[in-house]
Design a protein around this motif. Structure first.
Motif, PDB file in Angstrom:
ATOM      1  N   ASP A 132      -7.068   5.839  -6.944  1.00 40.29           N
ATOM      2  CA  ASP A 132      -8.320   6.549  -7.232  1.00 40.29           C
ATOM      3  C   ASP A 132      -8.776   6.273  -8.664  1.00 40.29           C
ATOM      4  O   ASP A 132      -9.964   6.003  -8.919  1.00 40.29           O
ATOM      5  N   GLU A 133      -7.848   6.367  -9.603  1.00 41.31           N
ATOM      6  CA  GLU A 133      -8.189   6.173 -11.010  1.00 41.31           C
ATOM      7  C   GLU A 133      -8.627   4.741 -11.282  1.00 41.31           C
ATOM      8  O   GLU A 133      -9.552   4.503 -12.070  1.00 41.31           O
ATOM      9  N   ALA A 134      -7.964   3.781 -10.628  1.00 47.17           N
ATOM     10  CA  ALA A 134      -8.364   2.382 -10.811  1.00 47.17           C
ATOM     11  C   ALA A 134      -9.770   2.139 -10.282  1.00 47.17           C
ATOM     12  O   ALA A 134     -10.573   1.443 -10.919  1.00 47.17           O
ATOM     13  N   LEU A 135     -10.087   2.714  -9.134  1.00 52.78           N
ATOM     14  CA  LEU A 135     -11.420   2.554  -8.561  1.00 52.78           C
ATOM     15  C   LEU A 135     -12.482   3.187  -9.456  1.00 52.78           C
ATOM     16  O   LEU A 135     -13.541   2.602  -9.696  1.00 52.78           O
ATOM     17  N   ALA A 136     -12.181   4.381  -9.960  1.00 50.25           N
ATOM     18  CA  ALA A 136     -13.154   5.083 -10.805  1.00 50.25           C
ATOM     19  C   ALA A 136     -13.448   4.322 -12.093  1.00 50.25           C
ATOM     20  O   ALA A 136     -14.502   4.522 -12.700  1.00 50.25           O
ATOM     21  N   GLY A 137     -12.548   3.447 -12.507  1.00 45.24           N
ATOM     22  CA  GLY A 137     -12.754   2.687 -13.740  1.00 45.24           C
ATOM     23  C   GLY A 137     -13.499   1.388 -13.547  1.00 45.24           C
ATOM     24  O   GLY A 137     -13.761   0.678 -14.537  1.00 45.24           O
ATOM     25  N   LEU A 138     -13.871   1.036 -12.340  1.00 46.01           N
ATOM     26  CA  LEU A 138     -14.563  -0.217 -12.073  1.00 46.01           C
ATOM     27  C   LEU A 138     -16.078  -0.053 -12.134  1.00 46.01           C
ATOM     28  O   LEU A 138     -16.614   1.042 -11.917  1.00 46.01           O
ATOM     29  N   ASP A 139     -16.761  -1.154 -12.411  1.00 44.27           N
ATOM     30  CA  ASP A 139     -18.218  -1.170 -12.473  1.00 44.27           C
ATOM     31  C   ASP A 139     -18.772  -1.385 -11.070  1.00 44.27           C
ATOM     32  O   ASP A 139     -19.268  -2.466 -10.716  1.00 44.27           O
TER      33      ASP A 139
END
Length: 427
Positions: A132-139
């Motif tokens: 979830d955190e990795a996805l939230a950090g993507l453009d």
């Protein structure tokens, strides 16, 4: 829209696949068992994907051509051989999300889990949270949906709850007052379809729960009443003992739960339903309403009552074959075995080969059944072996049919039990 749906062969994924195609979307359905999926009546573009192996972005980029939206519905509640939280919940989803950002995919919808937050302690929740955190950090536009326990037709949790509720005495962890807020699969699907078509949920974490929190004891009582089983008869198991039993059962692969499942249950699984209502403009259905809407059928009652008996039948048949092998080879007097073989017409030189060869065959068949390896083939071979033994004895020693202990007539219920086991083990 063109949608890539991972986990399309699972409980949540299969419901999403049907709903998305009904709405007119074209779905690229990622499944592990491609042959089984192609027999589905749902029209989609099925492709083989394995989250345990497709760990790099390069595995996903070719699959994302012309894809508008990705929905990740892959998830396991407990680990098994080849199915690990790190790969299925974290590493492969992150690779998929990064590939999506590179390929210009419009949106990613991640189906996470309630509890995958700052208070996460279990490996299940921690692995979900990392993705979830990795996805939230993507453009890239994203929506992260965090459902509570999802119930409905085809849910493994639903099958387990109904099986527990149908037992003469239903085991509870402690007093059974752990609070949960189950969500019906139709409400989860409705939210996901809206998230696909509506940009108002972009870049939001949304917890998805049912309208009311209930205790595990209340849930099982409702399921028992739904099955026409009368009042629940609870059997309280202290939490420390429940942990040990779950750990043992999980290690042996004998139960669908393990220590982590019990720990997550004890923590509870509840949240405020208001964000769901605000985001999607509908109120989820209550458990009582859904149970009233779909009365229990004979098939539901049969499934609940056979849930624990099915593996018990397999174990008992396996142990019967193994015990027979050990008795034949080591415990029963050798001279008596040779005397029987002589009556059948086996000469003295060949008798040891027949005795120990048959014992070895019985041992291999029993062990394969115990380990659940090639169950269909093993069961068919067991049936053939029983029929062969019975035929030979009928021809050479027909008086055994009249033996007071029934050494041959007992093969009839054994054949029937094996056929029943064969059907229960088929997916």
């Amino acid at each position: 829209m063109n949608i890539l749906l991972t986990g399309a062969g699972g409980f949540i994924g299969s419901h999403l696949l049907r709903a998305l195609t009904r709405e007119g979307h074209w779905v690229v359905a990622c499944v592990r068992n491609l042959q089984g999926a192609k027999r589905s009546v749902v029209v989609a573009d099925y492709i083989a994907c394995d989250f345990a192996r497709d760990l790099g972005e390069e595995a996903w980029l070719p699959r994302l051509t012309n894809i508008d939206v990705i929905i990740n519905a892959v998830g396991i509640i407990r680990e098994s051989c080849g199915q690990r939280f790190a790969a299925l919940h974290t590493d492969t989803p992150i690779a998929l999300f990064r590939a999506a950002a590179k390929a210009g995919v419009r949106k990613v919808i991640q189906i996470s889990a309630l509890g995958a937050d700052a208070g996460a302690r279990s490996q299940y929740h921690l692995s979900k949270r990392a993705a979830d955190e990795a996805l939230a950090g993507l453009d890239i536009d994203w929506t992260i949906l965090c459902p509570s326990i999802v119930y409905g037709a085809g849910a493994k949790s639903t099958a387990l709850f109904r099986a527990l509720a149908s037992l003469p005495f239903t085991p509870l962890v402690g007093d059974g007052n752990q609070r949960i807020q189950p969500l019906h699969i139709d409400d989860l699907v409705r939210a996901v379809v809206q998230a696909v078509e509506d940009n108002s949920t972009n870049r939001q974490h949304i917890e998805l729960v049912g309208p009311h929190a209930i205790t595990m004891r209340e849930l099982l009582a409702k399921q028992r009443q739904w099955l026409d089983g009368g009042e629940l008869r609870p059997l309280a198991i202290p939490y420390p003992l429940a942990l040990r039993l779950a750990q043992l059962g999980g290690f042996l692969g004998a139960t669908p739960i393990d220590r982590g499942s019990v720990e997550m249950l004890q923590r509870g699984n509840c949240a405020d339903v208001t964000p769901l209502i605000a985001a999607f403009n509908f109120r989820p259905q209550s458990l009582d309403a859904m149970l009233q809407k779909t009365p229990a059928s004979d098939a539901d009652r049969w499934h609940a009552r056979l849930y624990f008996l099915a593996p018990l039948l397999r174990y008992s048949l396996a142990l019967l074959w193994i015990f027979t092998a050990i008795t034949s080879a080591f415990l029963y007097p050798q001279e008596k075995s040779y005397a029987l073989l002589e009556e059948v017409g086996i000469d003295e030189i060949a008798q040891p080969f027949f005795l120990y060869g048959a014992a070895l065959l019985d041992l291999l068949l029993g062990t394969a059944l115990l380990l659940r390896r090639h169950v269909t083939a093993v069961a068919l071979l067991q049936i053939a072996t029983i029929l062969a033994y019975s035929l030979i004895i009928t021809i050479t020693l027909p008086e055994f049919w009249l033996h007071p202990y029934g050494p041959i007539s007992k093969n009839i219920p054994l054949l029937v039990a094996t056929l029943i086991m064969l059907q229960l083990e088929r997916k």
